[in-house]
Design a protein around this motif. Sequence first.
Motif, short mmCIF file in Angstrom:
data_model
loop_
_atom_site.label_atom_id
_atom_site.label_comp_id
_atom_site.label_asym_id
_atom_site.label_seq_id
_atom_site.Cartn_x
_atom_site.Cartn_y
_atom_site.Cartn_z
N ARG A 38 32.28 34.28 43.97
CA ARG A 38 32.30 33.63 45.05
C ARG A 38 31.34 32.55 44.77
NH1 ARG A 38 31.05 38.21 48.32
NH2 ARG A 38 32.92 39.38 47.85
N GLY A 56 36.93 32.41 43.25
CA GLY A 56 37.82 33.32 43.87
C GLY A 56 36.94 34.60 44.49
N GLU A 57 38.04 35.22 45.29
CA GLU A 57 37.36 36.47 45.92
C GLU A 57 37.17 37.65 44.90
OE1 GLU A 57 36.33 36.97 48.99
OE2 GLU A 57 36.65 34.95 49.05
N GLN A 58 35.92 37.90 44.68
CA GLN A 58 35.71 39.00 43.77
C GLN A 58 35.89 40.33 44.10
OE1 GLN A 58 31.89 37.51 43.50
NE2 GLN A 58 30.72 39.22 44.68
N ALA A 108 35.74 44.08 45.54
CA ALA A 108 35.01 44.65 46.61
C ALA A 108 34.14 45.75 46.09
CB ALA A 108 35.94 45.01 47.97
N GLU A 120 29.94 40.02 40.30
CA GLU A 120 31.39 39.66 40.62
C GLU A 120 32.00 41.34 40.73
OE1 GLU A 120 29.60 37.18 38.03
OE2 GLU A 120 30.52 38.83 37.17
#
Length: 163
Positions: free
Chosen positions: A36, A77-79, A81, A131
Amino acid sequence: MSAYISPVPLPDLDAVAPEPYSGFYGMPVYSSLPTRDLAASKDFWVRGLGFIDLFSIPGQVVHLRRWAFQDVLLVPGEQAAQTPAMSICFSCVPSQIEEIAARCEEFVPGCTSGPREMPWNSLELTVVTPENARVVMTAARPIDPDSAQAESLRAVGIEIPRS
């Protein structure tokens, strides 16, 4: 014994790390990590893990590298969770393990575990990056040529010179 062509030094407790490699080549393998925050991730990888910013395209990609063939691309991008089950392993030398741990802990307290001596004859430090990637810094340890381990390796055809 065949020619040794790796950028990784031979196992030795006093092995000297090569300088980061800034040349260009066709990458045989690399990791791509979504993040992010490209700037914060780049800072951790450079200042904590010892990579260089080989090149960046603002807002699109940061190409990081340590030694030859140790490439990571940070992309927006979305790393993950949570920490992924798979690890990315990078070679280092024994003298680098503690300094990498200290630098990473300065950025993110509690992000490291180890170092641990592993049964495959390495010393390993695990780092969870911003990340949520699991990075293992692994330093090969020399094999005592008079050890049972050396004899076991010789028994399966691996050449270990005797002292």
